[in-house]
Design an enzyme around this catalytic site. Sequence first.
Site, PDB file in Angstrom:
ATOM      1  N   ASP A   2      -3.991   2.788  -5.385  1.00 52.92           N
ATOM      2  CA  ASP A   2      -2.604   2.891  -4.879  1.00 52.92           C
ATOM      3  C   ASP A   2      -2.251   1.692  -3.994  1.00 52.92           C
ATOM      4  O   ASP A   2      -1.394   1.786  -3.117  1.00 52.92           O
ATOM      5  CB  ASP A   2      -2.396   4.212  -4.118  1.00 52.92           C
ATOM      6  CG  ASP A   2      -3.302   4.329  -2.900  1.00 52.92           C
ATOM      7  OD1 ASP A   2      -4.252   3.541  -2.805  1.00 52.92           O
ATOM      8  OD2 ASP A   2      -3.062   5.202  -2.056  1.00 52.92           O
ATOM      9  N   LYS A  62      -7.095  12.253  11.256  1.00 53.07           N
ATOM     10  CA  LYS A  62      -6.726  11.413  10.101  1.00 53.07           C
ATOM     11  C   LYS A  62      -7.558  11.706   8.847  1.00 53.07           C
ATOM     12  O   LYS A  62      -7.019  11.944   7.770  1.00 53.07           O
ATOM     13  CB  LYS A  62      -6.841   9.913  10.455  1.00 53.07           C
ATOM     14  CG  LYS A  62      -6.463   9.030   9.269  1.00 53.07           C
ATOM     15  CD  LYS A  62      -6.529   7.543   9.563  1.00 53.07           C
ATOM     16  CE  LYS A  62      -6.241   6.778   8.278  1.00 53.07           C
ATOM     17  NZ  LYS A  62      -6.265   5.328   8.457  1.00 53.07           N
ATOM     18  N   ASP A  93       0.824  -1.216   0.000  1.00 50.42           N
ATOM     19  CA  ASP A  93       0.000   0.000   0.000  1.00 50.42           C
ATOM     20  C   ASP A  93       0.846   1.249   0.000  1.00 50.42           C
ATOM     21  O   ASP A  93       1.828   1.331   0.745  1.00 50.42           O
ATOM     22  CB  ASP A  93      -0.825   0.021   1.299  1.00 50.42           C
ATOM     23  CG  ASP A  93      -2.292  -0.171   1.005  1.00 50.42           C
ATOM     24  OD1 ASP A  93      -2.729   0.297  -0.051  1.00 50.42           O
ATOM     25  OD2 ASP A  93      -2.996  -0.783   1.835  1.00 50.42           O
TER      26      ASP A  93
END
Length: 1169
Positions: free
Chosen positions: A1088, A930, A861
């Site tokens: 991604d 986040k 990742d």
Amino acid sequence: MTVNKVELAPLGNDKYQDLLQKVVAPGPAEEQPAPRGRGESPVRPSNWVEKSKKEMYIRQLKVERKLSIAASRLALEGQTKAKPKPKRKDKAKAKAKAKKRLKRPKAKVAAAQSQSHTGSHNVYAHSKPRVVVVKEAAKAQRPQTVLKNKDSNQHKVLQQTIQSNLECFLFLQQPEEAERFLLLYHRSPVKRRLLNVNAYNIVMRIWARKGCLQRINRLFSMLESIGLQPSLDSYAAALECMGRNQSCTEAIQRCMQQLKNDGFHVDELFQKCLFEEDEKENVLRAIRIVQPNYQLPPPPSPQTCKSSLLRDFYSKEKMVSYPKLDFSVQELQERFQQQLEMELNNTITIESVESTKPLTPQAIKARKLLATLRSRWHDSILQALQKSKHSMSKLKTASGYNILYPYLCLLPDEEYVGIMLQILNTLSPQGESLAVLARELGSKVYNRYITQRKLRSRQLEKVQEVYEDYIHLLAKDSQPDEYLPREYWEKLVAEGGFGPSLNLKDCSWPYMLIMRLGMHMLELLVHAVKVPRNALNPHLEHKLIPVLYHVYSFRSSWQVGLIKPHPIFSQIVSDAAETLLTFNSSAMPMLCPPVPWTSPHFGAFVLNDTKLMRFVDGAIQHQLLLEQCPPVNLHPVLDALNQLGNCAWKINQPVLDIIISIFNDKGNEKLDIPPPISEVPRPPATPSNSSTWNKSQKHELLLYKKKTAEMHSLRMDALYKLSIASYVRDKVFWFPHNMDFRGRTYPCPPYFNHLGNDVTRAILLFAEGKPLGPKGLDWLKIHLINLTGLKKRNPLQERLEYANEIMEEILDSADHPLTGRKWWMNTDEPWQALACCMEIAKASRSPDPAAYISHFPVHQDGSCNGLQHYAALGRDLIGAISVNLMPCNVPQDVYSAVAQQVEEFRKKDAEQGVKIAQVLQGFISRKVVKQTVMTVVYGVTRYGGRLQMEKRLKEIDAFPEEYLWEASHYLVKQVFNGIKEMFSATRDIQNWLTESAKLIAQSGQTVEWVTPLGLPIVQPYYRSKSTVLNCSMQHLSVKSSNSNQKPDTVKQKNAFPPNFIHSLDSTHMMLTALHCLRQGMTFVSVHDCYWTHALTVDIMNQICRQQFVALHSEKILQDLSKFMLEKYCRPGRETRAPWQKKLMDQLSNVPKTGKFNLKEVMDSTYFFS
């Protein structure tokens, strides 16, 4: 006589609809009652013409009443746009003129009619002649504004509508109808502007098939009469006709001489024209009558992509053999036949995973009832369809033309009925919006029409021939030279020579036409399908009631029309608990390797029409951009999509069986397996009289309904995914890919694919197995710990050690998933963790783990990938460290770093007595910031960020509720400040992109750019304008995204930074995919997140870093600036408007970069991990 006011209601300010009436349903609509003022309704004609026209107008209305409501609206709607009311002084003159006009003798009226419609006397055979308004007056009332700009989107849509109608006549082999339709436009000076040479060519092709050269000559004369030059396709049709007739040498020579005089070469006929059936052979036969030794021109030599990023990849010296599949040629041919059979059937019916449940007497009874009802519904829908078509066919003579009639003749009646019943069978108890159902119905007809066209044109035969040779590239028992799939396919096509072209001539239907057809079918369905009121309760009277109801509901502030099934029908379906599911064949994974993409029009499925680029319904700008792009520039993107699509998959059966057992046993929300509707909490107890309900009772009921709808939706989604997975459980299958407008790639089958949730990913394995090798087992263990989310901040070695420590838990999970200690259930991705536990157990117990053949995908990742691209673009040192572009012993966590920065700001403010900073003490954490940090890169605004913060703070029980608004407001400001300080270059680039897009959009243009791989991109954000589709059920407001509307400045500006970054992350992924192909590796991606075998993780990691460095070593921002200056500022002009100068200064002022050395990425372990 009474006039139906609904039919004659004013139809609003609707240019598009008005034009469609004028242009799409020609005929007597052209001979309108005299012009009206804008404010008047069609029911009251303006005073100056009222008396003299009343009688004629009533007669006209009698004809109109016989039409279907949709057609009557079409026929009347053109009257809503007319010239403004004449001023008082002019009234007398106008009145006199009108009287004069109306006193023309009847003979003259008839003469005028026969003159204007030569060759189509039957048009008015059954209707009394209407008043013919002389051309000058008619011209004044026709809307010409839209027609002025021949490049406008609206103009193109109308042209497309005319051409798709003509294509229908071509398909139905009705040349007279086609020519009559063409003449309705050709003879009107205003409508003629909508015709281009393609419209005439379609009619020529129909006559060419009939061998009628005289008619083709007439069409050439018509072209000449209006100043249009014949195209290559015109000459191809003429020569095809001459080839069929074996015409005399002189005629063919004259045609070929004219072709040369128009600047064409004979060879171009075979290089640029698309042929169907035996057209190509007949053109060649005609040419060889005058040039017996003529040979087809050689195919053009293949072009090679010149991109500096792919010089090595396309270099012939470094070519390697394409990776083989573990199948023989024979096996792949059999799989191709299975796929073809499925696509030819259009739909596939499979067993649902609920079919294992025992059958109750109630279910048997309900199924019997449902079968009886469906048989009746089939007959009543068929009858309604035939009746509707019959009235439309009569209408052709009564009122010129009905737009939908040919579209209802393209398929056998039974197929239309089947499509409507399929929609009925899949309708949820909560109902569905009219727009969605109409689009689905119209699209299904279109897709079947395309399938039939491919069969009729013999294009499918050609695809079969080429595919049979193509699989030699992939089969293990065959050795062709070193080619990429696209190159090999192109080579085989070039060698094929004769026969039809693989690309069909463009025959796409405009979005509004699909919607109109869908609405007509939906209206037929709603009116035809009935159920006895006493179906479930014999004590009630036997009265037929509609199965479907048209109701309105609010979605946010919009009122939306819904089609809802009657509770009786929903109950019967629920009781029947049917175990068969029907899907479109395009919703299923492919059973053979996909057809390689070779152009924006061709690739993916064998028959199903698939667009290379997904876009909003009705948008055509992306397709136009791809068509204008030189084909060689698209090669890298096409090759990357082919590489992703050629990955073969299989099902992880043990995991699938466990999931199905839980699914059939009431589900488990914690494990993301939705429970059945029977598990919905009981509805709140409310008084039977709804008028006595208080506000909280209404709110409770609303929440209950919402929860029920959500549970039904989630349950059906899971049912579809698991049923498809179960259907392919013993098969090998493939996911063809296409992309969105930014270049991000997606599998085409929508329900079941590797982009799905944890459950879906857990049941997918690579079909190809590879030995684990020396480090493979370690990578499986690290991958497992990554899936748990437990050791994100720890180095890889510590994650591996932790996996070894808990080996007992891992083995227990693998051996006793539902009866053991269930360690796997308490992880971030439980199902993938379980699948990984099972793989580790099998590998570690094998005699030699390094030789164990593993099919398991291991993921790597990106670390906040959007910020990684920003940091690399700006060579931002501090930013690069925090998103792991710099080598580090432990992974850096950007979210914790921002939280730390925000905490420092808070401390300073608290010391200075800022109240909210003091309240927030102890509440600032990684979790709170986040989401906002992650989405800042993708353009989240302060308003959106504040809502995110508020949500996170609400989740903390100890946080005082009264400070929520103030605290979230303070926090979002500090997060933005923290990111600005840590990622200074990132904010500069973001601001530069935003400001550039704002100025471009303000200048009236959309933002366009080209990715480093050569893919052209345009942002499809316009000030959306609704077009009203007038149907008898309701006026449907359809939002269209037209490129002749002004750009939406706010969306263009806010979306440019995230879209630009998405286009870069897709470029990086494609580069990695192509270079992995050269290493013979399996590679797929979820944006991604990159997947490969455990054996090749290290090689993939190296390639991924190399390609990131190579990509960002290009002058990306400078190239973007140069492209935009050329596109938007036209450097050659001396005098500039102030806005142009401002835009030029903005685009020239590329942000400065920092000191980060990009090569450092090569040694960064946690860049992707």
